[in-house]
Design an enzyme around this catalytic site. Structure first.
Site, short mmCIF file in Angstrom:
data_model
loop_
_atom_site.label_atom_id
_atom_site.label_comp_id
_atom_site.label_asym_id
_atom_site.label_seq_id
_atom_site.Cartn_x
_atom_site.Cartn_y
_atom_site.Cartn_z
N ASP A 147 -60.30 -11.08 -14.91
CA ASP A 147 -61.63 -11.65 -14.74
C ASP A 147 -61.72 -12.53 -13.50
O ASP A 147 -62.66 -12.41 -12.72
CB ASP A 147 -62.00 -12.45 -16.00
CG ASP A 147 -63.36 -13.10 -15.88
OD1 ASP A 147 -64.35 -12.48 -16.29
OD2 ASP A 147 -63.44 -14.24 -15.37
N ALA A 175 -67.06 -11.95 -16.03
CA ALA A 175 -66.92 -10.55 -15.60
C ALA A 175 -66.48 -9.67 -16.77
O ALA A 175 -67.03 -8.59 -17.00
CB ALA A 175 -65.93 -10.45 -14.45
N ASP A 176 -65.48 -10.13 -17.52
CA ASP A 176 -65.02 -9.37 -18.68
C ASP A 176 -66.14 -9.16 -19.69
O ASP A 176 -66.35 -8.05 -20.19
CB ASP A 176 -63.87 -10.11 -19.37
CG ASP A 176 -62.51 -9.84 -18.73
OD1 ASP A 176 -62.44 -8.94 -17.88
OD2 ASP A 176 -61.54 -10.53 -19.09
N ARG A 177 -66.84 -10.22 -20.03
CA ARG A 177 -67.88 -10.12 -21.07
C ARG A 177 -69.04 -9.25 -20.58
O ARG A 177 -69.56 -8.42 -21.33
CB ARG A 177 -68.40 -11.51 -21.42
CG ARG A 177 -67.35 -12.46 -21.97
CD ARG A 177 -67.17 -12.28 -23.46
NE ARG A 177 -66.24 -13.27 -24.00
CZ ARG A 177 -66.06 -13.50 -25.28
NH1 ARG A 177 -66.73 -12.80 -26.18
NH2 ARG A 177 -65.19 -14.41 -25.71
N GLY A 180 -67.94 -5.64 -20.36
CA GLY A 180 -67.79 -5.13 -21.72
C GLY A 180 -69.12 -4.66 -22.28
O GLY A 180 -69.21 -3.61 -22.94
#
Length: 407
Positions: A147, A175-177, A180
């Site tokens: 991230d 970024a990850d969330r 996702g």
């Protein structure tokens, strides 16, 4: 049918089986939402488990961190060594029965394991295969990504430097969330298309390009046009004063985007003359002179308490709310009334706070999902469903291809 199975049968993704080979946040977050909506999510882990089990806070028992239990609710866990032929054979038998396969390994690693799309599609042509990668085709293609790497590369950290002079990652894996959710969206569209065509497909969701697209769509600003009409960067957002506003005893959060809201704030602040000031009389003018506008706002709001301002802003119909810390958020009256936080009894972790899905669907049964699994907790159960005999399961564990906690 058990109560939990009956509950899942009344959800949108009932009957959808998801094979989740992801770890950390981006993939597990997408898979958790699918589980919340009734999908049977099988989490395939290595012998040491998803890294988030260990690095995301303390827990009553090892390997069950707070972030892990929130990201992996509703799933079943199996430990397989995919570097061993029996482990690969087992996962391919699971692939044959799956509707969705999620991976977030680098492309070369996926190919070495024989889990690339071309290989698995021969086993299951109806499979929706979703690869969440750091980078799509290009010079960064097979480099590792986290991230923070994506935040820095995509310009997120630079926004802090533009506002404060110091580059800073957002202290939240944004970024990850975000990616996702993008992956989840793409999988849902692919499943919808499969309903029409009967065919699966490969979906690739790159983190870097997606975050770069979001950043540029937000901040390309006048540089959208050729020749550029301004440097990139939305002035309203990168101004250092674009933050919770200091009151006499704390902070208040408010935003005035429309003329009606801004003019109401000017009157409440005791500066009705600002409405005729060419710097502030239109939305465009206020955006161009945000520094002056925010400065006057800060000076006025510092004179009253937070409670006084919240009452005045509510009366004037100006968007505002209290400033919450992570501690105060849990007791926010709206959070309490909404039932977002609910106390549950986890079978191994004891009493804990679970987070309800805030999205409401009239056709969904909102009974609680199964709790996040211990490492390898459902291995034998999952393999039996795939047709393995008890003797074969014991042999697989004896060969070291199946995690010992599952046999």
């Amino acid at each position: 049918m058990s109560d939990s199975s009956a509950s899942r049968a009344r959800r949108a993704l009932s009957g959808i089986r998801v094979l989740d080979l992801t770890s950390a946040v981006v993939g597990p977050y997408a898979a958790k939402i699918m589980a919340d909506h009734g999908a049977d999510v099988i989490k395939v882990e290595a012998a040491d488990g998803d890294v988030i089990r260990w690095i995301a806070g303390p827990s009553p028992t090892p390997g069950m961190s707070g972030k892990f239990v929130h990201l992996n609710r509703g799933k079943r866990s199996i430990v397989l060594d995919l570097k061993q032929p029996p482990g690969r054979e087992a996962v391919m038998r699971l692939v044959a029965r799956a509707d969705v396969l999620l991976v977030n390994m680098r492309p070369q690693a996926v190919e070495r394991l024989g889990l690339d799309y071309d290989s698995v599609a021969r086993t299951n042509p109806r499979l929706v295969y979703c690869a969440m990668v750091g980078f799509g085709p290009g010079p960064y293609r097979d480099t590792p990504a986290y991230d923070s790497i994506i935040q820095g590369g995509a310009g997120v950290a630079a926004l802090s430097e533009m506002a404060t002079g110091v580059p800073r990652y957002v202290p939240y894996v944004v970024a990850d969330r975000t990616v996702g959710l993008m992956a989840l969206n793409a999988v849902m569209m692919a499943l919808f298309q499969r309903e029409r065509t009967g065919a699966g497909q490969c979906v690739e969701v790159p983190m870097f390009e997606n975050m770069a697209a979001l950043m540029l769509s937000e901040h390309l600003y006048g540089a959208t046009f050729e020749p550029p009409l301004s440097p990139p960067g939305d002035l309203r957002l990168i101004d250092p004063q674009a933050s919770p506003v200091k009151t006499a005893d704390g902070y208040v959060c408010l935003t005035t985007n429309t003329d009606a809201q801004a003019f109401a704030l000017m009157r409440v602040m005791g500066h009705p003359e600002m409405q005729a000031d060419p710097r502030f009389s239109t939305k465009q003018a206020r955006a161009a002179h945000s520094r002056e506008y925010f400065g006057i706002r800060a000076e006025a709001i510092a004179r009253r308490t937070t409670a006084e301002w919240l009452a005045l802003l509510k009366e004037a119909d100006i968007p505002a709310m209290p400033y919450n810390t992570l501690d105060s958020l849990r007791s926010d009256p709206h959070i309490v009334a909404s039932g977002l936080l609910r106390e549950i009894e986890h079978p191994t972790e004891g009493k804990m706070w679970d987070l309800a899905d805030p999205t409401r669907m009239s056709g969904r049964d909102d009974a609680p999902s199964r709790p996040a699994p211990k490492l390898g907790e459902h291995g034998a159960e999952i393999l039996a469903e795939a047709g393995y005999s008890p003797e074969e399961i014991v042999a697989l564990a004896g060969a070291g291809a199946l995690g010992p906690s599952a046999a």
